[in-house]
Design a protein around this motif. Structure first.
Motif, PDB file in Angstrom:
ATOM      1  N   VAL A  85      94.436  -7.050 -59.492  1.00 63.37           N
ATOM      2  CA  VAL A  85      95.402  -7.919 -58.402  1.00 63.37           C
ATOM      3  C   VAL A  85      96.941  -8.353 -59.253  1.00 63.37           C
ATOM      4  CG1 VAL A  85      94.690 -10.043 -58.978  1.00 63.37           C
ATOM      5  CG2 VAL A  85      95.692 -10.100 -56.780  1.00 63.37           C
ATOM      6  N   ASP A  86      96.904  -8.538 -60.191  1.00 66.16           N
ATOM      7  CA  ASP A  86      98.220  -8.871 -60.866  1.00 66.16           C
ATOM      8  C   ASP A  86      98.722  -7.891 -61.144  1.00 66.16           C
ATOM      9  OD1 ASP A  86      95.933  -8.348 -63.123  1.00 66.16           O
ATOM     10  OD2 ASP A  86      96.871  -8.994 -64.768  1.00 66.16           O
ATOM     11  N   ARG A  87      98.628  -6.783 -61.782  1.00 65.06           N
ATOM     12  CA  ARG A  87      99.005  -5.381 -61.585  1.00 65.06           C
ATOM     13  C   ARG A  87      99.395  -4.424 -60.411  1.00 65.06           C
ATOM     14  NH1 ARG A  87      96.712  -3.285 -67.171  1.00 65.06           N
ATOM     15  NH2 ARG A  87      98.140  -0.963 -66.729  1.00 65.06           N
ATOM     16  N   CYS A  88      98.586  -4.665 -59.527  1.00 65.31           N
ATOM     17  CA  CYS A  88      98.932  -4.321 -58.443  1.00 65.31           C
ATOM     18  C   CYS A  88     100.020  -4.247 -57.621  1.00 65.31           C
ATOM     19  CB  CYS A  88      97.413  -4.113 -57.783  1.00 65.31           C
ATOM     20  SG  CYS A  88      97.269  -3.216 -56.066  1.00 65.31           S
ATOM     21  N   PRO A  89     100.863  -2.481 -57.300  1.00 67.74           N
ATOM     22  CA  PRO A  89     102.007  -2.669 -57.068  1.00 67.74           C
ATOM     23  C   PRO A  89     101.440  -3.035 -55.030  1.00 67.74           C
ATOM     24  CG  PRO A  89     101.238  -0.436 -57.210  1.00 67.74           C
ATOM     25  CD  PRO A  89     100.705  -1.092 -57.443  1.00 67.74           C
ATOM     26  N   ILE A  90     100.653  -2.623 -54.525  1.00 68.48           N
ATOM     27  CA  ILE A  90     100.273  -3.470 -53.603  1.00 68.48           C
ATOM     28  C   ILE A  90      99.588  -4.487 -52.866  1.00 68.48           C
ATOM     29  CG2 ILE A  90     101.042  -0.603 -52.354  1.00 68.48           C
ATOM     30  CD1 ILE A  90      97.554  -0.548 -52.455  1.00 68.48           C
ATOM     31  N   SER A  91      99.603  -5.518 -53.964  1.00 69.31           N
ATOM     32  CA  SER A  91      98.491  -6.534 -53.459  1.00 69.31           C
ATOM     33  C   SER A  91      99.122  -7.408 -52.803  1.00 69.31           C
ATOM     34  CB  SER A  91      97.794  -6.688 -55.297  1.00 69.31           C
ATOM     35  OG  SER A  91      98.556  -7.563 -55.746  1.00 69.31           O
ATOM     36  N   ASP A  92      98.076  -8.294 -52.202  1.00 69.60           N
ATOM     37  CA  ASP A  92      99.288  -8.976 -51.226  1.00 69.60           C
ATOM     38  C   ASP A  92      98.058 -10.490 -51.364  1.00 69.60           C
ATOM     39  OD1 ASP A  92      96.869  -9.296 -49.885  1.00 69.60           O
ATOM     40  OD2 ASP A  92      97.143  -8.861 -47.943  1.00 69.60           O
ATOM     41  N   GLU A  93      98.417 -11.912 -51.604  1.00 70.71           N
ATOM     42  CA  GLU A  93      98.443 -13.224 -51.272  1.00 70.71           C
ATOM     43  C   GLU A  93      96.794 -13.104 -50.587  1.00 70.71           C
ATOM     44  OE1 GLU A  93     100.148 -16.055 -53.186  1.00 70.71           O
ATOM     45  OE2 GLU A  93     101.242 -14.476 -54.818  1.00 70.71           O
ATOM     46  N   ALA A  94      96.792 -12.801 -49.518  1.00 66.00           N
ATOM     47  CA  ALA A  94      95.888 -13.470 -48.506  1.00 66.00           C
ATOM     48  C   ALA A  94      94.255 -12.623 -49.312  1.00 66.00           C
ATOM     49  CB  ALA A  94      96.104 -12.435 -46.712  1.00 66.00           C
ATOM     50  N   LYS A  95      94.418 -10.935 -49.490  1.00 62.48           N
ATOM     51  CA  LYS A  95      93.190 -10.169 -48.994  1.00 62.48           C
ATOM     52  C   LYS A  95      92.592 -10.783 -50.579  1.00 62.48           C
ATOM     53  CE  LYS A  95      90.802  -7.653 -46.013  1.00 62.48           C
ATOM     54  NZ  LYS A  95      90.863  -6.390 -45.032  1.00 62.48           N
ATOM     55  N   CYS A  96      93.553  -9.983 -51.261  1.00 63.67           N
ATOM     56  CA  CYS A  96      92.906  -9.475 -53.013  1.00 63.67           C
ATOM     57  C   CYS A  96      93.182 -10.365 -53.521  1.00 63.67           C
ATOM     58  CB  CYS A  96      94.263  -8.134 -53.381  1.00 63.67           C
ATOM     59  SG  CYS A  96      94.868  -7.310 -52.829  1.00 63.67           S
ATOM     60  N   ILE A  97      93.358 -11.587 -53.416  1.00 65.73           N
ATOM     61  CA  ILE A  97      93.514 -12.598 -54.275  1.00 65.73           C
ATOM     62  C   ILE A  97      91.844 -13.161 -54.717  1.00 65.73           C
ATOM     63  CG2 ILE A  97      94.110 -14.793 -53.581  1.00 65.73           C
ATOM     64  CD1 ILE A  97      96.317 -14.446 -56.491  1.00 65.73           C
ATOM     65  N   THR A  98      91.797 -13.092 -52.791  1.00 64.70           N
ATOM     66  CA  THR A  98      90.219 -14.330 -52.211  1.00 64.70           C
ATOM     67  C   THR A  98      88.932 -13.497 -52.537  1.00 64.70           C
ATOM     68  OG1 THR A  98      90.831 -13.931 -49.809  1.00 64.70           O
ATOM     69  CG2 THR A  98      91.656 -15.607 -51.189  1.00 64.70           C
ATOM     70  N   ALA A  99      89.266 -12.176 -51.919  1.00 67.75           N
ATOM     71  CA  ALA A  99      87.898 -10.778 -51.969  1.00 67.75           C
ATOM     72  C   ALA A  99      87.748  -9.811 -53.437  1.00 67.75           C
ATOM     73  CB  ALA A  99      87.792 -11.066 -50.702  1.00 67.75           C
ATOM     74  N   THR A 100      86.658 -10.207 -54.054  1.00 67.81           N
ATOM     75  CA  THR A 100      86.463  -8.567 -54.463  1.00 67.81           C
ATOM     76  C   THR A 100      86.340  -7.291 -54.042  1.00 67.81           C
ATOM     77  OG1 THR A 100      85.316 -10.036 -56.460  1.00 67.81           O
ATOM     78  CG2 THR A 100      85.683  -7.386 -56.788  1.00 67.81           C
ATOM     79  N   PRO A 101      87.844  -6.045 -53.615  1.00 67.76           N
ATOM     80  CA  PRO A 101      86.512  -5.092 -52.896  1.00 67.76           C
ATOM     81  C   PRO A 101      85.041  -4.636 -53.399  1.00 67.76           C
ATOM     82  CG  PRO A 101      88.368  -5.062 -54.171  1.00 67.76           C
ATOM     83  CD  PRO A 101      88.246  -5.975 -54.905  1.00 67.76           C
ATOM     84  N   GLN A 102      84.493  -4.098 -52.391  1.00 70.66           N
ATOM     85  CA  GLN A 102      83.215  -3.491 -52.938  1.00 70.66           C
ATOM     86  C   GLN A 102      83.479  -1.766 -52.830  1.00 70.66           C
ATOM     87  OE1 GLN A 102      80.906  -5.037 -53.556  1.00 70.66           O
ATOM     88  NE2 GLN A 102      82.089  -6.451 -53.976  1.00 70.66           N
ATOM     89  N   LEU A 103      82.842  -1.274 -53.786  1.00 76.05           N
ATOM     90  CA  LEU A 103      83.256   0.658 -53.686  1.00 76.05           C
ATOM     91  C   LEU A 103      82.446   0.498 -52.200  1.00 76.05           C
ATOM     92  CD1 LEU A 103      81.911   1.555 -57.086  1.00 76.05           C
ATOM     93  CD2 LEU A 103      83.826   2.235 -55.794  1.00 76.05           C
TER      94      LEU A 103
END
Lengths: 339, 317
Positions: free
Chosen positions: A292-310
């Protein structure tokens, strides 16, 4: 578990505990989490990721040199991590590893002859004269003259040491060989020669390779399938050509974008797809996407609250990616770029 | 090779010259000299003291005294002690073997006790027991030898009188009796040094066990006994030997406490007595003897380290 698989890892997790003194345990360091991985006999699996992404630890777990904190490990359909397993599963199944630090992985107290002979001695006992021939041949295979048999590792250059390390591993005819940055200290000519040699031996003996590197280009070239790791997690996996030419995960895209462009006119157009401004790594919450901290497209809503699964990418077979927004990368990237 | 030997000898002579000069200067700077000891309190008149000083040559300038001492020393003439009127060389020659024997026994004992503890603590360094050993080593390290020595004297003379000998017997007179005399002092020294040996062994071995080649050896399926004893310990042995040699040197010159507690006529005892009496001619020779022991040990360790560890050999070439 399927018998066709050589190795299967299910939900492997590794936590390092740095114990500072007698009483208290401090700061658990998560090296690997949720690793599911299948390795097929005869294939080359590439693992790419930056320093500290857990790729070496993963190799060591497959060899039994590290014990995972939790998870299951199957070799040829047989569960090997029982409570009484000792550290030698790798050598029992004919698994071998070429370590990252070639200088350190050769015992400085022994001549190369002894180093190689001891390795050979673990798989077969042959009389002195034929053994000597074998040792000389193994050095010839990596283009070293037989004079090196009398040297100590301290009397050789880094590239020579790495070639000896490779010769030693090949000498034992391993079924599975983990190559941990195994050719990265070599010059381009020797490197490509050794890679070609490894491929030749693979065809001849139906060997399986795990090729670990930080270099996406080298991994994609060498391996059939590629696994991209970030912060101890698999963020993307699939056929090497797809990973290299059509990366989905923002981190893989970033890796590809950071491959040096050799044409100096085009090099000016190169730009980084990674940033490091939102959070320092320690501050990334436990349930956030690790990138999340280095991603150019991350947002505060989804990326910071849930680890994406494969999850599977429908367009390609056997391609998985762990990102909430991989489908909308270009759109989001342009939007954020403008905003 | 021959040049290196000659170089070594020249180096050693230089060190001896420097040491003798420093000791001589300090002896001159320290207030008080032999004249008071010789005249006694009753005879300590101004006139008597002046006479004795003139007889001993103590009234001459420092440089003159030093040069004449050097001149005599090069001819092997170290003179007699004005206090006892015995030959200085004879006294020192008699005292050195006692200290060497004590140091040797103490170090052997310390190795027998300390090295296995160190190896164990290194191999199990992350276990509770390993941590416990490490913490206890620090306690063991900080118990002074006179405490251990005094306790040993007390317990053995009280409960095992047959093991306790208060009278010193030379090794040349009666070997068995000599060994009986040396047993307790050696034990006292061993116990105090065992902590150091264990600590050094543990640290050196842990350092080797963390080397990548140890992990590689495990990857090839070598038994952990082979990995620890023939791989890692071999790499650690030079470090352990070096500390051992330094310890040996410091014991030879520094066992005065153990020697005092057990009333042994060693060189440490001799040195301290001589300095107390301001018998500097004797003290200098004793100190030079200890210096020679240090120099020999250092040379030996340098050569041994090169023989044992190819890493050191490569560094030199």
């Amino acid at each position: 578990m399927s018998k066709d698989l050589l190795v299967e890892l299910i939900d492997i997790e590794k936590v390092f505990l740095a114990r500072k003194n007698f009483m208290n345990k401090v700061k658990p360091q998560k090296a690997l989490s949720n690793i599911d991985l299948q390795i097929y006999p005869g294939e080359t699996l590439g693992i790419v990721g930056e320093t500290g992404s857990g790729k070496s630890t993963l190799g060591k777990i497959i060899l039994g040199l590290e014990r995972p904190t939790s998870g299951r490990l199957f070799i040829q359909g047989k569960e090997v991590l029982t409570s009484r397993t000792r550290s030698k599963i790798g050598s029992e199944y004919g698994f071998q590893m070429v370590f990252q630090d070639p200088a350190g992985s050769l015992n400085p107290q022994l001549r190369i002859e002894q180093v190689l002979a001891e390795a050979l001695g673990t798989v077969e006992s042959s009389p002195g004269s034929s053994r000597m021939v074998r040792l000389q041949q193994s050095l010839e295979e990596v283009e070293l003259s037989k004079e090196f048999l009398n040297r100590y590792s301290g009397q050789m250059s880094g590239g020579q040491q790495q070639r000896v390390a490779n010769a030693r591993a090949l000498l034992t005819k391993p079924r599975l060989l983990v190559l941990d940055e195994a050719v990265s200290a070599l010059d381009a000519v020797t490197q490509s020669h050794l890679l070609r040699l490894l491929k030749k031996l693979q065809k001849k003996h139906n060997l399986t390779y795990i090729f670990i590197s930080h270099d996406l280009e080298a991994v994609a070239e060498m391996s059939d399938r590629t696994v991209v790791m970030y912060q101890g997690r698999i963020v993307e996996q699939g056929e090497s050509s797809t990973i290299y030419h059509r990366p989905k995960h923002p981190y893989t895209r970033g890796l590809k974008a950071s491959i040096p462009i050799r044409d100096p006119r085009l090099a000016k157009t190169q730009r980084s797809l990674m940033r490091r401004d939102l959070l320092t790594n320690e501050e990334v919450p436990q349930h956030a996407c690790p990138f999340v901290d280095r991603c150019p497209i991350s947002d505060e809503a989804k990326c910071i609250t849930a680890t994406p699964q494969l999850t599977c990418v429908p367009e390609y077979s056997n391609h998985k990616v762990a990102c909430h927004y991989y489908r909308d990368f270009d759109e989001r990237f342009n939007q954020i770029g403008k905003g | 090779m021959i040049y290196r030997v000659i170089g070594r000898i020249l180096e050693a002579l230089g060190v001896l010259l420097l040491v003798s000069f420093f000791v001589f200067s300090i002896a001159t700077l320290i207030p008080g000299d032999l004249s008071l000891q010789l005249t006694g309190v009753d005879g300590a008149t101004e006139e008597n003291i002046m006479r004795v000083r003139a007889e001993l040559g103590l009234d001459r300038p420092f440089i003159e005294q030093y040069l004449s001492w050097i001149w005599n020393a090069t001819q092997g003439n170290f003179g007699n002690s004005p206090l006892t009127n015995r030959a200085i060389l004879g006294d020192v020659n008699a005292a050195l073997p006692v200290s060497l024997q004590l140091a040797l026994f103490g170090l052997i004992g310390a190795t027998i006790v300390g090295a296995p503890i160190g190896v164990f603590a290194a191999v199990r360094s992350s276990s509770r027991l390993g941590q416990l050993i490490r913490t206890n080593l620090i306690v063991l390290l900080s118990v002074p030898s006179f405490v251990v020595g005094a306790l040993l004297v007390f317990f053995s003379s009280r409960y095992f009188p047959q093991t306790y000998r208060s009278l010193f017997i030379r090794i040349s007179d009666n070997l068995m009796e000599n060994l009986k005399v040396m047993f307790l002092p050696s034990l006292a020294l061993s116990l105090t040094l065992a902590g150091v040996v264990a600590q050094v062994t543990r640290n050196a071995l842990i350092q080797e066990l963390n080397q990548p080649y140890v992990l590689t050896a495990r990857a090839y399926g070598f038994s952990s006994r082979k990995v620890v004893f023939t791989y890692a310990l071999r790499g650690a042995v030079v470090q352990i030997l070096t500390v051992g040699a330094l310890l040996f040197g410091s014991i030879v010159g520094g066992t005065v406490i153990t020697e005092r507690v057990f009333a042994l006529p060693g060189i440490g005892n001799l040195m301290v007595t001589a300095i107390g009496n301001r018998d500097f001619n004797l003290a200098i020779v004793a100190i030079l003897y200890v210096t020679v022991v240090y120099l020999i040990l250092n040379t030996f360790i340098d050569l041994a380290a090169e023989k044992i560890d190819p890493r050191i050999r490569n560094m030199k070439s």
